[in-house]
Design a protein around this motif. Structure first.
Motif, PDB file in Angstrom:
ATOM      1  N   SER A   1       0.799  -1.221   0.000  1.00 59.29           N
ATOM      2  CA  SER A   1       0.000   0.000   0.000  1.00 59.29           C
ATOM      3  C   SER A   1       0.837   1.280   0.000  1.00 59.29           C
ATOM      4  CB  SER A   1      -0.928   0.014   1.217  1.00 59.29           C
ATOM      5  OG  SER A   1      -0.181   0.178   2.402  1.00 59.29           O
ATOM      6  N   ALA A   2       0.231   2.328  -0.523  1.00 60.79           N
ATOM      7  CA  ALA A   2       0.875   3.644  -0.540  1.00 60.79           C
ATOM      8  C   ALA A   2       1.139   4.133   0.877  1.00 60.79           C
ATOM      9  CB  ALA A   2      -0.006   4.639  -1.290  1.00 60.79           C
ATOM     10  N   ALA A   3       0.257   3.781   1.825  1.00 59.28           N
ATOM     11  CA  ALA A   3       0.455   4.203   3.214  1.00 59.28           C
ATOM     12  C   ALA A   3       1.734   3.602   3.779  1.00 59.28           C
ATOM     13  CB  ALA A   3      -0.751   3.788   4.063  1.00 59.28           C
ATOM     14  N   ARG A   4       2.006   2.337   3.465  1.00 65.27           N
ATOM     15  CA  ARG A   4       3.239   1.700   3.941  1.00 65.27           C
ATOM     16  C   ARG A   4       4.461   2.311   3.264  1.00 65.27           C
ATOM     17  NH1 ARG A   4       3.514  -4.162   2.922  1.00 65.27           N
ATOM     18  NH2 ARG A   4       5.350  -4.007   4.264  1.00 65.27           N
ATOM     19  N   VAL A   5       4.336   2.634   1.989  1.00 62.86           N
ATOM     20  CA  VAL A   5       5.444   3.271   1.272  1.00 62.86           C
ATOM     21  C   VAL A   5       5.767   4.627   1.902  1.00 62.86           C
ATOM     22  CG1 VAL A   5       6.176   4.247  -0.940  1.00 62.86           C
ATOM     23  CG2 VAL A   5       4.963   2.058  -0.886  1.00 62.86           C
TER      24      VAL A   5
ATOM     25  N   ALA B   1      -1.402  -8.989   8.554  1.00 67.38           N
ATOM     26  CA  ALA B   1      -1.035  -7.789   9.316  1.00 67.38           C
ATOM     27  C   ALA B   1      -0.393  -6.731   8.425  1.00 67.38           C
ATOM     28  CB  ALA B   1      -0.084  -8.167  10.447  1.00 67.38           C
ATOM     29  N   PHE B   2       0.230  -7.139   7.325  1.00 68.58           N
ATOM     30  CA  PHE B   2       0.881  -6.200   6.411  1.00 68.58           C
ATOM     31  C   PHE B   2       0.009  -5.880   5.191  1.00 68.58           C
ATOM     32  CE2 PHE B   2       4.427  -7.500   8.952  1.00 68.58           C
ATOM     33  CZ  PHE B   2       5.294  -6.433   8.932  1.00 68.58           C
ATOM     34  N   GLY B   3      -1.241  -6.318   5.212  1.00 66.39           N
ATOM     35  CA  GLY B   3      -2.162  -5.992   4.132  1.00 66.39           C
ATOM     36  C   GLY B   3      -2.131  -6.951   2.963  1.00 66.39           C
ATOM     37  N   TYR B   4      -1.526  -8.126   3.148  1.00 65.86           N
ATOM     38  CA  TYR B   4      -1.430  -9.109   2.075  1.00 65.86           C
ATOM     39  C   TYR B   4      -2.391 -10.269   2.316  1.00 65.86           C
ATOM     40  CZ  TYR B   4       2.972  -6.804   0.808  1.00 65.86           C
ATOM     41  OH  TYR B   4       3.932  -5.886   0.427  1.00 65.86           O
ATOM     42  N   ARG B   5      -2.589 -11.028   1.251  1.00 62.03           N
ATOM     43  CA  ARG B   5      -3.358 -12.274   1.329  1.00 62.03           C
ATOM     44  C   ARG B   5      -2.574 -13.348   0.597  1.00 62.03           C
ATOM     45  NH1 ARG B   5      -7.543 -14.387  -1.883  1.00 62.03           N
ATOM     46  NH2 ARG B   5      -7.493 -12.502  -3.176  1.00 62.03           N
ATOM     47  N   VAL B   6      -2.480 -14.522   1.213  1.00 63.52           N
ATOM     48  CA  VAL B   6      -1.729 -15.639   0.642  1.00 63.52           C
ATOM     49  C   VAL B   6      -2.681 -16.549  -0.119  1.00 63.52           C
ATOM     50  CG1 VAL B   6      -0.273 -17.634   1.180  1.00 63.52           C
ATOM     51  CG2 VAL B   6       0.015 -15.498   2.449  1.00 63.52           C
ATOM     52  N   HIS B   7      -2.248 -17.000  -1.303  1.00 68.90           N
ATOM     53  CA  HIS B   7      -3.065 -17.901  -2.108  1.00 68.90           C
ATOM     54  C   HIS B   7      -3.378 -19.174  -1.330  1.00 68.90           C
ATOM     55  CE1 HIS B   7      -3.520 -16.126  -6.078  1.00 68.90           C
ATOM     56  NE2 HIS B   7      -2.269 -15.712  -6.020  1.00 68.90           N
ATOM     57  N   GLY B   8      -4.526 -19.767  -1.682  1.00 71.03           N
ATOM     58  CA  GLY B   8      -4.937 -21.022  -1.063  1.00 71.03           C
ATOM     59  C   GLY B   8      -4.277 -22.227  -1.689  1.00 71.03           C
ATOM     60  N   LYS B   9      -4.948 -23.378  -1.608  1.00 79.26           N
ATOM     61  CA  LYS B   9      -4.351 -24.663  -1.981  1.00 79.26           C
ATOM     62  C   LYS B   9      -3.795 -24.751  -3.397  1.00 79.26           C
ATOM     63  CE  LYS B   9      -6.110 -28.002   1.319  1.00 79.26           C
ATOM     64  NZ  LYS B   9      -6.834 -29.288   1.496  1.00 79.26           N
ATOM     65  N   PRO B  10      -4.430 -24.209  -4.403  1.00 75.00           N
ATOM     66  CA  PRO B  10      -3.820 -24.379  -5.734  1.00 75.00           C
ATOM     67  C   PRO B  10      -2.381 -23.895  -5.809  1.00 75.00           C
ATOM     68  CG  PRO B  10      -6.046 -23.536  -5.928  1.00 75.00           C
ATOM     69  CD  PRO B  10      -5.700 -23.487  -4.475  1.00 75.00           C
ATOM     70  N   LYS B  11      -2.036 -22.859  -5.024  1.00 73.62           N
ATOM     71  CA  LYS B  11      -0.678 -22.317  -5.061  1.00 73.62           C
ATOM     72  C   LYS B  11       0.085 -22.522  -3.759  1.00 73.62           C
ATOM     73  CE  LYS B  11      -1.233 -18.940  -8.753  1.00 73.62           C
ATOM     74  NZ  LYS B  11      -0.912 -17.583  -9.207  1.00 73.62           N
ATOM     75  N   LEU B  12      -0.499 -23.302  -2.852  1.00 71.45           N
ATOM     76  CA  LEU B  12       0.178 -23.655  -1.606  1.00 71.45           C
ATOM     77  C   LEU B  12       0.732 -25.062  -1.781  1.00 71.45           C
ATOM     78  CD1 LEU B  12       0.887 -23.438   1.410  1.00 71.45           C
ATOM     79  CD2 LEU B  12      -1.435 -24.191   1.927  1.00 71.45           C
ATOM     80  N   GLY B  13       2.048 -25.195  -1.762  1.00 69.88           N
ATOM     81  CA  GLY B  13       2.665 -26.490  -2.013  1.00 69.88           C
ATOM     82  C   GLY B  13       3.567 -26.939  -0.889  1.00 69.88           C
ATOM     83  N   ILE B  14       3.443 -28.221  -0.506  1.00 70.29           N
ATOM     84  CA  ILE B  14       4.340 -28.838   0.464  1.00 70.29           C
ATOM     85  C   ILE B  14       4.972 -30.037  -0.224  1.00 70.29           C
ATOM     86  CG2 ILE B  14       4.527 -29.980   2.702  1.00 70.29           C
ATOM     87  CD1 ILE B  14       2.119 -28.379   3.641  1.00 70.29           C
ATOM     88  N   PHE B  15       6.291 -29.997  -0.403  1.00 78.92           N
ATOM     89  CA  PHE B  15       6.994 -31.017  -1.176  1.00 78.92           C
ATOM     90  C   PHE B  15       8.058 -31.678  -0.307  1.00 78.92           C
ATOM     91  CE2 PHE B  15       5.493 -27.647  -3.923  1.00 78.92           C
ATOM     92  CZ  PHE B  15       4.786 -28.352  -4.893  1.00 78.92           C
ATOM     93  N   ARG B  16       7.962 -33.001  -0.213  1.00 77.48           N
ATOM     94  CA  ARG B  16       8.895 -33.767   0.602  1.00 77.48           C
ATOM     95  C   ARG B  16      10.011 -34.346  -0.258  1.00 77.48           C
ATOM     96  NH1 ARG B  16       4.047 -33.493   3.115  1.00 77.48           N
ATOM     97  NH2 ARG B  16       4.208 -33.135   5.387  1.00 77.48           N
ATOM     98  N   ALA B  17      11.003 -34.949   0.409  1.00 82.38           N
ATOM     99  CA  ALA B  17      12.226 -35.362  -0.277  1.00 82.38           C
ATOM    100  C   ALA B  17      11.968 -36.394  -1.374  1.00 82.38           C
ATOM    101  CB  ALA B  17      13.225 -35.905   0.733  1.00 82.38           C
ATOM    102  N   HIS B  18      10.919 -37.229  -1.234  1.00 78.76           N
ATOM    103  CA  HIS B  18      10.647 -38.237  -2.260  1.00 78.76           C
ATOM    104  C   HIS B  18       9.917 -37.653  -3.468  1.00 78.76           C
ATOM    105  CE1 HIS B  18       6.859 -38.146   0.031  1.00 78.76           C
ATOM    106  NE2 HIS B  18       6.274 -38.543  -1.089  1.00 78.76           N
ATOM    107  N   GLN B  19       9.524 -36.373  -3.386  1.00 78.17           N
ATOM    108  CA  GLN B  19       8.879 -35.690  -4.493  1.00 78.17           C
ATOM    109  C   GLN B  19       9.873 -34.744  -5.160  1.00 78.17           C
ATOM    110  OE1 GLN B  19       5.878 -34.077  -1.713  1.00 78.17           O
ATOM    111  NE2 GLN B  19       4.316 -34.959  -3.077  1.00 78.17           N
ATOM    112  N   ARG B  20       9.507 -34.280  -6.350  1.00 75.81           N
ATOM    113  CA  ARG B  20      10.349 -33.261  -6.987  1.00 75.81           C
ATOM    114  C   ARG B  20      10.104 -31.922  -6.301  1.00 75.81           C
ATOM    115  NH1 ARG B  20      10.411 -31.389 -13.329  1.00 75.81           N
ATOM    116  NH2 ARG B  20       8.387 -30.526 -12.754  1.00 75.81           N
ATOM    117  N   GLN B  21      11.154 -31.355  -5.774  1.00 74.02           N
ATOM    118  CA  GLN B  21      11.063 -30.075  -5.068  1.00 74.02           C
ATOM    119  C   GLN B  21      11.528 -28.967  -6.004  1.00 74.02           C
ATOM    120  OE1 GLN B  21      13.639 -31.169  -1.791  1.00 74.02           O
ATOM    121  NE2 GLN B  21      11.911 -31.587  -0.434  1.00 74.02           N
ATOM    122  N   LEU B  22      10.598 -28.086  -6.369  1.00 76.56           N
ATOM    123  CA  LEU B  22      10.895 -26.964  -7.260  1.00 76.56           C
ATOM    124  C   LEU B  22      10.850 -25.664  -6.476  1.00 76.56           C
ATOM    125  CD1 LEU B  22       8.861 -27.696 -10.537  1.00 76.56           C
ATOM    126  CD2 LEU B  22      11.336 -27.590 -10.324  1.00 76.56           C
TER     127      LEU B  22
END
Length: 345
Positions: free
Chosen positions: A164-168, A260-281
């Motif tokens: 936001s401009a207020a934070r800037v 608290a900083f005015g942001y919103r985090v994407h949900g499941k489509p863009k939330l990824g948890i990748f373990r060692a047996h998976q390809r971690q990008l």
């Protein structure tokens, strides 16, 4: 700081001076000095490591427009009358959809480049920020997460517009500009209430303004023995062991800090948890054992070179050379050398 706080501070200062002038220091001055130190500690808690600097910003003191004009080498009247102009441009995203850019006109861009190079260039971002920082790249960002048991990836919605401009404006005041100059700088670098994606100042300001955002997430991550990096709106956190409860707690904490900083985090489509047996990008690069291009990209590049050798090139020789340089950069990626920007605070 309220009038009452100022009054209490003045009373304490008066007590110290009176104790020095009227009574022996050992009998009367010590309690007043302790009270003064406690007040300073309260200011430090509220305003950070440099309370007097933050307090001056809170009260609106600092460099004015004349100093701003001197640093930008432009008349003060020209800065006051400047009216930024943008045009909206929609570009396709790599994974579908479009991204809207707000591209400044030539005059606005020249002014913003002056602000970038003369005011913002040498200021410090947090060490977790890897985008738009000298000596850092998608490869150095990915290198922080090589060989980890779990990699958590999160993405901020409309990152630039949501800064936001207020934070800037608060940031400009915090680094030493008075109210008028900070308001002018904010008007010259923001658009429609946020940072315009397409302006030359926006990437640098996004890192600088979000220093404390990065500090809070990095502090929590280190408490969980993890590693945190941010590449623009891409947040990556990795852990040396798979702790499901800590992972859930980390996701909740990041969401809370982002809100608290005015942001919103994407949900499941863009939330990824990748373990060692998976390809971690991480930022498009594989980090399971070392930083590397994805297998399909390496195969594509080999096929392109094969066709080029047999006179059936699908891309130019300059493009092939560019891909070779890119692959070499990624192959040699290591963690960036620690510097002053890595000391969070």
């Amino acid at each position: 700081m309220t009038v009452g706080c100022w009054f209490a501070l003045l009373v304490m200062l008066g007590s110290v001076v009176g104790a020095i002038l009227v009574t022996p220091w050992s009998l009367a001055a010590t309690p007043a000095a302790v009270a003064l130190l406690l007040t300073f500690h309260g200011l430090r808690h509220r305003y950070g490591a440099y309370p007097w600097r933050r307090l001056r910003a809170h009260l609106g003191y600092g460099h004015g427009i004349d100093e701003l004009a001197r640093r930008l080498d432009r008349p003060a009247a020209e800065l006051r009358s400047a009216a930024p102009v943008y045009r909206a441009v929609d570009i396709p995203k790599r994974r579908g959809g479009t991204r809207r850019l707000h591209v400044p006109d030539a005059a606005t861009k020249a002014l913003q480049r002056g602000i970038l190079h003369r005011l913002l260039k040498r200021l410090r971002a947090h060490g977790a920020a890897h985008a738009y920082e000298r000596g850092r790249s998608i490869a150095t960002n990915a290198a922080q997460h090589v060989g980890r048991a779990v990699v958590l990836k999160m993405d901020v919605v409309d990152f630039f517009a949501s800064t936001s401009a207020a934070r800037v404006e608060r940031y400009f005041r915090r680094i030493g500009w008075n109210r008028e100059a900070a308001a002018l700088l904010t008007r010259l670098t923001t658009h429609e209430g946020g940072l315009p994606q397409g302006a030359p100042t926006s990437p640098r300001l996004a890192n600088l303004v979000n220093r404390h955002f990065d500090v809070l997430i990095d502090r929590t991550t280190r408490r969980f023995r993890g590693t945190y990096t941010r590449y623009a709106d891409d947040l990556t956190i990795s852990f040396p062991e798979d702790w499901p409860r800590k992972m859930r707690g980390m996701v909740q904490r990041v969401r809370k800090v982002a809100k608290a900083f005015g942001y919103r985090v994407h949900g499941k489509p863009k939330l990824g948890i990748f373990r060692a047996h998976q390809r971690q990008l991480v930022t498009g690069l594989v980090v399971n054992q070392r930083v590397a291009l994805p297998r399909e990209t390496r195969r594509w590049l080999r096929a392109v070179k094969h066709r080029a050798r047999h006179g059936k090139a699908t891309i130019t020789s300059a493009q092939i050379a560019g891909w070779d340089a890119y692959a070499a950069m990624i192959g040699g990626a290591t963690s960036p050398a620690p510097g002053p920007a890595d000391r969070g605070g």
